[in-house]
Design a protein around this motif. Structure first.
Motif, PDB file in Angstrom:
ATOM      1  N   ASP A   1       0.822  -1.213   0.000  1.00  0.00           N
ATOM      2  CA  ASP A   1       0.000   0.000   0.000  1.00  0.00           C
ATOM      3  C   ASP A   1       0.851   1.257   0.000  1.00  0.00           C
ATOM      4  OD1 ASP A   1      -2.355  -1.405   0.031  1.00  0.00           O
ATOM      5  OD2 ASP A   1      -2.369  -1.568   2.221  1.00  0.00           O
ATOM      6  N   ARG A   2       2.103   1.137   0.376  1.00  0.00           N
ATOM      7  CA  ARG A   2       2.974   2.314   0.445  1.00  0.00           C
ATOM      8  C   ARG A   2       4.176   2.148  -0.468  1.00  0.00           C
ATOM      9  NH1 ARG A   2       1.541   5.423   5.383  1.00  0.00           N
ATOM     10  NH2 ARG A   2      -0.440   4.484   5.913  1.00  0.00           N
ATOM     11  N   ALA A   3       3.894   1.603  -1.654  1.00  0.00           N
ATOM     12  CA  ALA A   3       4.952   1.446  -2.651  1.00  0.00           C
ATOM     13  C   ALA A   3       5.135   2.750  -3.413  1.00  0.00           C
ATOM     14  CB  ALA A   3       4.578   0.325  -3.618  1.00  0.00           C
ATOM     15  N   MET A   4       6.365   3.000  -3.837  1.00  0.00           N
ATOM     16  CA  MET A   4       6.686   4.226  -4.569  1.00  0.00           C
ATOM     17  C   MET A   4       6.245   4.145  -6.027  1.00  0.00           C
ATOM     18  SD  MET A   4       8.240   6.201  -2.439  1.00  0.00           S
ATOM     19  CE  MET A   4       7.158   5.550  -1.164  1.00  0.00           C
ATOM     20  N   ALA A   5       6.134   2.919  -6.564  1.00  0.00           N
ATOM     21  CA  ALA A   5       5.891   2.794  -8.007  1.00  0.00           C
ATOM     22  C   ALA A   5       4.965   1.618  -8.318  1.00  0.00           C
ATOM     23  CB  ALA A   5       7.220   2.647  -8.752  1.00  0.00           C
ATOM     24  N   ARG A   6       3.889   1.489  -7.494  1.00  0.00           N
ATOM     25  CA  ARG A   6       2.888   0.476  -7.831  1.00  0.00           C
ATOM     26  C   ARG A   6       1.790   1.130  -8.672  1.00  0.00           C
ATOM     27  NH1 ARG A   6      -1.123  -2.999  -3.758  1.00  0.00           N
ATOM     28  NH2 ARG A   6      -2.571  -3.661  -5.393  1.00  0.00           N
ATOM     29  N   ARG A   7       0.944   1.925  -8.033  1.00  0.00           N
ATOM     30  CA  ARG A   7      -0.122   2.633  -8.773  1.00  0.00           C
ATOM     31  C   ARG A   7       0.471   3.811  -9.531  1.00  0.00           C
ATOM     32  NH1 ARG A   7      -4.712  -0.585  -7.651  1.00  0.00           N
ATOM     33  NH2 ARG A   7      -4.945  -0.834  -5.398  1.00  0.00           N
ATOM     34  N   PHE A   8      -0.166   4.128 -10.640  1.00  0.00           N
ATOM     35  CA  PHE A   8       0.414   5.166 -11.491  1.00  0.00           C
ATOM     36  C   PHE A   8       0.293   6.557 -10.865  1.00  0.00           C
ATOM     37  CE2 PHE A   8       0.186   2.658 -15.747  1.00  0.00           C
ATOM     38  CZ  PHE A   8       1.000   1.687 -15.188  1.00  0.00           C
ATOM     39  N   ASP A   9      -0.650   6.754  -9.950  1.00  0.00           N
ATOM     40  CA  ASP A   9      -0.688   8.064  -9.281  1.00  0.00           C
ATOM     41  C   ASP A   9       0.554   8.225  -8.386  1.00  0.00           C
ATOM     42  OD1 ASP A   9      -1.589   6.142  -7.467  1.00  0.00           O
ATOM     43  OD2 ASP A   9      -3.132   7.413  -6.591  1.00  0.00           O
ATOM     44  N   ALA A  10       1.013   7.106  -7.818  1.00  0.00           N
ATOM     45  CA  ALA A  10       2.252   7.154  -7.026  1.00  0.00           C
ATOM     46  C   ALA A  10       3.455   7.418  -7.932  1.00  0.00           C
ATOM     47  CB  ALA A  10       2.441   5.852  -6.254  1.00  0.00           C
ATOM     48  N   ILE A  11       3.456   6.788  -9.102  1.00  0.00           N
ATOM     49  CA  ILE A  11       4.566   7.014 -10.040  1.00  0.00           C
ATOM     50  C   ILE A  11       4.596   8.482 -10.457  1.00  0.00           C
ATOM     51  CG2 ILE A  11       5.517   6.414 -12.310  1.00  0.00           C
ATOM     52  CD1 ILE A  11       4.324   3.577 -11.894  1.00  0.00           C
ATOM     53  N   ALA A  12       3.414   9.065 -10.629  1.00  0.00           N
ATOM     54  CA  ALA A  12       3.365  10.495 -10.995  1.00  0.00           C
ATOM     55  C   ALA A  12       3.963  11.363  -9.890  1.00  0.00           C
ATOM     56  CB  ALA A  12       1.922  10.901 -11.282  1.00  0.00           C
ATOM     57  N   ARG A  13       3.682  11.017  -8.627  1.00  0.00           N
ATOM     58  CA  ARG A  13       4.281  11.785  -7.516  1.00  0.00           C
ATOM     59  C   ARG A  13       5.798  11.609  -7.486  1.00  0.00           C
ATOM     60  NH1 ARG A  13      -0.433  10.286  -4.838  1.00  0.00           N
ATOM     61  NH2 ARG A  13       0.503   8.472  -3.846  1.00  0.00           N
ATOM     62  N   LEU A  14       6.221  10.387  -7.737  1.00  0.00           N
ATOM     63  CA  LEU A  14       7.665  10.131  -7.777  1.00  0.00           C
ATOM     64  C   LEU A  14       8.319  10.949  -8.895  1.00  0.00           C
ATOM     65  CD1 LEU A  14      10.107   8.497  -6.751  1.00  0.00           C
ATOM     66  CD2 LEU A  14       9.422   6.652  -8.305  1.00  0.00           C
ATOM     67  N   TRP A  15       7.673  10.971 -10.050  1.00  0.00           N
ATOM     68  CA  TRP A  15       8.270  11.675 -11.195  1.00  0.00           C
ATOM     69  C   TRP A  15       8.292  13.186 -10.994  1.00  0.00           C
ATOM     70  CZ3 TRP A  15       9.824   7.199 -12.766  1.00  0.00           C
ATOM     71  CH2 TRP A  15      10.744   7.152 -13.807  1.00  0.00           C
ATOM     72  N   ASP A  16       7.312  13.684 -10.246  1.00  0.00           N
ATOM     73  CA  ASP A  16       7.358  15.114  -9.913  1.00  0.00           C
ATOM     74  C   ASP A  16       8.662  15.447  -9.186  1.00  0.00           C
ATOM     75  OD1 ASP A  16       4.960  15.743 -11.033  1.00  0.00           O
ATOM     76  OD2 ASP A  16       3.814  15.665  -9.149  1.00  0.00           O
ATOM     77  N   ALA A  17       9.130  14.484  -8.383  1.00  0.00           N
ATOM     78  CA  ALA A  17      10.325  14.721  -7.566  1.00  0.00           C
ATOM     79  C   ALA A  17      11.626  14.409  -8.304  1.00  0.00           C
ATOM     80  CB  ALA A  17      10.244  13.887  -6.280  1.00  0.00           C
ATOM     81  N   ILE A  18      11.608  13.402  -9.178  1.00  0.00           N
ATOM     82  CA  ILE A  18      12.893  12.962  -9.783  1.00  0.00           C
ATOM     83  C   ILE A  18      12.977  13.210 -11.279  1.00  0.00           C
ATOM     84  CG2 ILE A  18      13.209  11.196  -7.995  1.00  0.00           C
ATOM     85  CD1 ILE A  18      12.493   9.065 -10.150  1.00  0.00           C
ATOM     86  N   GLY A  19      11.868  13.582 -11.883  1.00  0.00           N
ATOM     87  CA  GLY A  19      11.826  13.708 -13.349  1.00  0.00           C
ATOM     88  C   GLY A  19      12.906  14.609 -13.919  1.00  0.00           C
ATOM     89  N   GLU A  20      13.230  15.678 -13.188  1.00  0.00           N
ATOM     90  CA  GLU A  20      14.221  16.631 -13.715  1.00  0.00           C
ATOM     91  C   GLU A  20      15.613  16.018 -13.853  1.00  0.00           C
ATOM     92  OE1 GLU A  20      15.916  19.545 -10.619  1.00  0.00           O
ATOM     93  OE2 GLU A  20      13.910  19.094  -9.858  1.00  0.00           O
ATOM     94  N   PHE A  21      15.855  14.890 -13.174  1.00  0.00           N
ATOM     95  CA  PHE A  21      17.162  14.239 -13.277  1.00  0.00           C
ATOM     96  C   PHE A  21      17.217  13.246 -14.445  1.00  0.00           C
ATOM     97  CE2 PHE A  21      16.557  15.447  -8.833  1.00  0.00           C
ATOM     98  CZ  PHE A  21      17.664  16.268  -8.658  1.00  0.00           C
TER      99      PHE A  21
END
Ligand SMILES: [Zn+2]
Length: 253
Positions: free
Chosen positions: A140-160
Motif C-alpha cells: 500500500d505504500r509502494a513508490m511505483a505500484r499505482r500510477f498516481d504514485a509514479i506520478a508523484r515520484l516523477w514530480d520529484a525525480i523527473g528533472e534528473f
C-alpha cells in the motif's frame, strides 16, 4: 522488436543468449537477495565482449526509498557498486524497483529519499549508466505500484532524467489496466526504456508478483503482444524458464 530474457544462467549468460537467439540479456551482478559486492566473472566478461546487449537488474534487497538508515544507506552503496559493474560490462541500463516505506510511514518521505539519491549523484555528474525505475506489484505504500504514485515520484525525480521500466505483470497485479497502458505511462514519465513482458499467475489487483508465460496467465496474450509491438523499447521476458523459448517464438511470430 528487440527481444531478450532474464538469464537463468548467471555463469554463462552468453551461451543461453545464443541458444535462445535473443538480442539482449538481463542479469544480476550479484546474489539479488544479499548485500554482496558484485564480481565481474568470466561469464559476464564474455557477454560484455559479445554482440548481445546487457541490462543489469539491481538486487531485490535494495530499497532507496526506505526511511530506515540501515536499509537506505546500504541500498545507495550497493546501487553505486552495481552501476559501476554495469558500466564495466557496458550495460545499457540498470533496473531498480521503486521500493516502499513501512505501514506507519509517510510515502512522501520515501519520494524525498528518491530525490536525494539523484541530487547526490548529480553532484558527481549523474549515474554512469542510466537508472530505469521499475513499477512493482504489491504494497500500500509502494513508490511505483499505482500510477498516481509514479506520478508523484516523477514530480520529484523527473528533472534528473531517470528512465522507466514497465513490468506488465506488476502493472496488472498492482491494479492498473493494461488497455492504453503505454500512453498512460508516457504521459507521466515521458518515456519507456524497457518492457518486462510477463503474464501473471494471479488476478487483476491481486498485489501478487508471480510471473507466467505469455500464453498461460490471467492477462490475454494478445494484449501483451500489442504492448510489445507498440512499446518502442526492448523487451525482456522474466517468464518461467520452461516456457521461455515458446514465449520468444510467440513474439517473433
Ligand atoms: Zn520485472
Amino acid at each position: 522488436m528487440r527481444i531478450g530474457v532474464h538469464t537463468r544462467s548467471a555463469d554463462q549468460p552468453l551461451d543461453e543468449a545464443r541458444e535462445l537467439g535473443v538480442d539482449l540479456v538481463q542479469l544480476f551482478t550479484t546474489d539479488p537477495q544479499k548485500w554482496n559486492k558484485p564480481v565481474v566473472s568470466d561469464g559476464l566478461r564474455a557477454i560484455a565482449d559479445s554482440e548481445v546487449d546487457v541490462v543489469v537488474h539491481s538486487s531485490y534487497v535494495l530499497n532507496v526509498a526506505s526511511l530506515n538508515n540501515r536499509i537506505r544507506i546500504p541500498s545507495r552503496k550497493a546501487l553505486a557498486q552495481q552501476v559501476e559493474t554495469a558500466k564495466e560490462i557496458g550495460a545499457i541500463g540498470v533496473v531498480l524497483h521503486g521500493g516502499h516505506v513501512r505501514d506507519s510511514e509517510d510515502p512522501e518521505k520515501g519520494v524525498e529519499n528518491w530525490r536525494k539519491l539523484f541530487e547526490r549523484q548529480a553532484e558527481e555528474g549523474g549515474f554512469a549508466v542510466p537508472i530505469w525505475v521499475e513499477n512493482t506489484a504489491g504494497g500500500d505504500r509502494a513508490m511505483a505500484r499505482r500510477f498516481d504514485a509514479i506520478a508523484r515520484l516523477w514530480d520529484a525525480i523527473g528533472e534528473f532524467g531517470p528512465g522507466f521500466c514497465l513490468d506488465t505483470c506488476h502493472a496488472w497485479a498492482g491494479g492498473e489496466e493494461l488497455d492504453g497502458v503505454l500512453d498512460r505511462v508516457r504521459a507521466i514519465t515521458g518515456r519507456i526504456d524497457l518492457i518486462h513482458l510477463n503474464n501473471s499467475r494471479d488476478e487483476f489487483d491481486s498485489a501478487r508478483d508471480r510471473h507466467a508465460n505469455l500464453e498461460s496467465g490471467t492477462i490475454k496474450a494478445d494484449e501483451l503482444r500489442d504492448i510489445a509491438e507498440n512499446a518502442g523499447a526492448p523487451i525482456i521476458l522474466e517468464t518461467p524458464g520452461e516456457g521461455v523459448a515458446a514465449d520468444i517464438a510467440y513474439l517473433r511470430g
